[in-house]
Design an enzyme around this catalytic site. Structure first.
Site, PDB file in Angstrom:
ATOM      1  N   LYS A  78       0.859  -1.191   0.000  1.00  0.00           N
ATOM      2  CA  LYS A  78       0.000   0.000   0.000  1.00  0.00           C
ATOM      3  C   LYS A  78       0.894   1.239   0.000  1.00  0.00           C
ATOM      4  O   LYS A  78       1.953   1.242   0.644  1.00  0.00           O
ATOM      5  CB  LYS A  78      -0.890  -0.037   1.248  1.00  0.00           C
ATOM      6  CG  LYS A  78      -1.980   1.013   1.297  1.00  0.00           C
ATOM      7  CD  LYS A  78      -2.854   0.775   2.514  1.00  0.00           C
ATOM      8  CE  LYS A  78      -3.971   1.796   2.631  1.00  0.00           C
ATOM      9  NZ  LYS A  78      -4.843   1.534   3.794  1.00  0.00           N
ATOM     10  N   SER A 153      -9.628   1.412   3.093  1.00  0.00           N
ATOM     11  CA  SER A 153      -8.806   2.207   2.197  1.00  0.00           C
ATOM     12  C   SER A 153      -7.761   1.376   1.446  1.00  0.00           C
ATOM     13  O   SER A 153      -7.135   1.895   0.525  1.00  0.00           O
ATOM     14  CB  SER A 153      -8.096   3.300   2.991  1.00  0.00           C
ATOM     15  OG  SER A 153      -7.228   2.727   3.954  1.00  0.00           O
ATOM     16  N   SER A 177      -9.618  -1.206   7.225  1.00  0.00           N
ATOM     17  CA  SER A 177      -9.103  -0.923   5.885  1.00  0.00           C
ATOM     18  C   SER A 177      -8.428  -2.093   5.185  1.00  0.00           C
ATOM     19  O   SER A 177      -8.192  -2.031   3.985  1.00  0.00           O
ATOM     20  CB  SER A 177      -8.126   0.257   5.934  1.00  0.00           C
ATOM     21  OG  SER A 177      -8.840   1.456   6.054  1.00  0.00           O
TER      22      SER A 177
END
Lengths: 469, 96
Positions: A78, A153, A177
């Site tokens: 990420k 996310s 997330s």
């Protein structure tokens, strides 16, 4: 080669020299290139370094050296996980051109294990979102249905695993997330115990809630990744164990707002576990409904404090301005998107003298009650079971009602408030869209989580399904 | 309920500006969030409940106090938006 991209299987193929790491990475890079116009799962792709790292692994195999289970395995991080020399943007204009001078501890451990970084995953800006639509670099699509959100996310982290662009992705999870996108994209996502995977080098928004966690196609891959990321025990030792007599609680508060299709799949999974000999019983976590309010307030307040160093002085975006204070304001207004700015202002107000007791202090008190609920439940149960998300993934075209979208993570947030481990396992489809089940354990109960998830996975076998894209 | 002035004051404290075309939407969403939090606390007796700021009970876990290397200057300055004479350069501090 990528039709079955489970880490364990690819490791066997690499170890037995049926494929080379270079061939695997080349196939992955081609797949990324083919799918990116539809998925938009990557902000940065690192093909040259990836191929060089793959050749290093191949050379090691050629010398007859034993390789670890992640050697040669393509991984995405990420884009809030710092990678020395590789751009790290947090999905924000603020860090559009930022190249960190150091790497996160988690990335260092993956590198030492021979995992091959192929790129940095798209994400909601500074990990504040549940849709993956709030990225400066554009929205990511759900690989099962591009018209639907992948969750957030870490939505692109989950999407890239589901679409076989990578075999392992590392996301961050402050309020669901990792697990929400894992559920929406049909992959396994684990948020371990708070602190088990070091967050050094993670650009955190809410440090008291933040975790790193792996996303994989199957539970075995998750266990293999966890061992490397924690530099700890062999978590595969928990797989294949008999779960007869395992005490599992079903907190009723998590079922009240579940979509009927989600509820039906959840009930089927519970029956499977009962069939395996688990002792399943209803229970209650009475403060569940108040947990989102606590999470929203604490995360916004911590973000207000933690993002204060994005001021245009030492790194990141800087706006043209006549004097220093104007530079701060314009830099942060231009650099942060509207959703993030709204949260920062909410966090500022929650911490202000006029509102501190009513909002921030009460949020911390609710956190205590949520922790007590879990303590009480785990005095009776080994595991708790809930749907990961109340609904299947929403359509991307839906108007973005901020509060409603954020409440997509309402079943995931309590585990962050309490710091306990939680894993999302795909259990079936609502129409063409995946649905996930969440397993929760007391702190450091990852072994029990993996054991039960593996047992259920053997019956569900979700990883055998290929995403539409 | 938060008013416009209070929201603008908070924005200033957070070193943010709120463009005119965003102010109405910001105020609505922020007030919605405050109402949601307030409603979530409404039926709870929180009076004697201690707050939890941090989930782990550990305090002051120190590492040995040993000098370590720091970033070389050119690397520390590599991401600087502006620099001058080995320093981060910023606009003047005093407003005109």
């Amino acid at each position: 080669m990528l039709n079955d991209a489970r880490i364990g299987r690819l490791h066997e193929l690499l170890e037995s020299r049926q494929i080379s790491a270079e061939e695997l990475i080349t196939a992955v890079l081609e797949r990324i290139s083919t799918l990116e116009t539809t998925l938009n799962a990557f902000i940065t792709i690192t093909p040259e370094q990836a191929l060089a790292d793959a050749q290093t692994v191949d050379a090691s195999i050629a010398r007859g050296e034993a390789i670890g289970p992640l050697a040669g395995i393509p991984v995405a991080l990420k884009d809030n996980i710092c990678t020395e020399g590789v751009r790290t943007t947090c999905g924000s204009r603020m860090l559009e051109h930022y190249v960190p001078p150091f790497s996160a501890v988690a990335y260092e451990r993956l590198r030492q294990a021979g995992a091959v970084l192929v790129g940095k995953s798209n994400m909601d800006e500074f990990a504040t979102g549940t849709t993956n639509k709030n990225s400066f670099f554009g929205a990511t699509a759900n690989p099962w249905s591009p018209d639907h959100i992948p969750g957030g996310s870490s939505g692109a982290s989950a999407a890239s695993v589901a679409a076989r662009q990578v075999c392992l992705s590392i996301g961050s999870d402050a309020g669901g997330s990792v697990r929400v996108p894992a559920a929406h994209c049909g992959v396994v996502g684990l948020k371990p115990t708070y602190g088990l995977i070091p967050t050094d080098g993670l650009a955190e928004c809410a440090p008291s809630l933040e975790h790193l966690g792996p996303l994989t196609l199957d539970v075995t891959g998750c266990a293999l990744a966890l061992q490397v990321l924690t530099a700890g025990e062999d978590y595969t030792a928990y797989l294949g164990r008999d779960i007869r007599g395992l005490r599992i609680g079903i907190p009723q508060e998590y079922l009240e707002q579940a979509d009927p299709q989600v509820r039906s799949l959840f009930d089927s999974a519970v029956q499977m576990l009962t069939g395996l000999g688990a002792e399943v019983e209803e229970t209650s976590l009475p403060h569940t409904q108040s947990a989102p309010a606590s999470y929203f307030t604490i995360s916004a307040a911590e973000a207000f404090s933690n993002l204060s160093n994005f001021d245009g002085v030492r790194f990141g975006h800087r706006a043209e301005a006549r004097h220093l204070h104007e530079m701060y304001r314009k830099t942060r207004t231009e650099g942060f998107g509207p959703d993030l700015r709204r949260r920062l202002i909410f966090g500022t107000l929650a911490l202000s003298a006029d509102h501190y007791e009513e909002y921030y202090l009460n949020a911390q008190k609710i956190r205590t009650l949520v922790c007590r609920d879990f303590d009480q439940a785990f005095s009776k149960f080994d595991l708790l079971l809930t749907p990961t998300v109340p609904t299947p993934p929403p359509a991307a075209s839906l108007g973005q009602d901020e509060l409603e979208m954020r409440l997509q993570g309402r079943y995931a947030m309590p585990a962050n408030l309490a710091g306990i481990p939680a894993l999302s396992l795909p259990i079936g489809f609502a129409g063409e869209l995946p649905v996930g089940l969440q397993l929760l354990a007391p702190s450091l109960g990852e072994g029990t989580l993996l054991s039960a998830a593996y047992a259920l996975e053997q019956l569900v076998g979700f990883y055998r399904h290929a995403s539409k894209i | 309920m938060i008013g416009v002035d209070e929201m603008l004051q908070a924005a200033e404290a957070a070193r943010l500006e709120i463009p005119n075309d965003e102010a109405g939407g910001f105020l609505t969403e922020i007030n919605r969030m405050f109402a949601f939090v307030k409603e979530s606390c409404a039926n709870l007796d929180l009076g004697d409940v201690p707050p939890t700021a941090y989930i782990q009970p550990r305090m002051n876990v120190f590492r040995p106090d040993e000098p370590q290397g720091s970033l070389p200057l050119e690397i520390a300055l590599a991401n600087a938006p502006d620099e001058d004479e080995r320093c981060f350069k910023v606009p003047r501090i005093m407003e005109e």
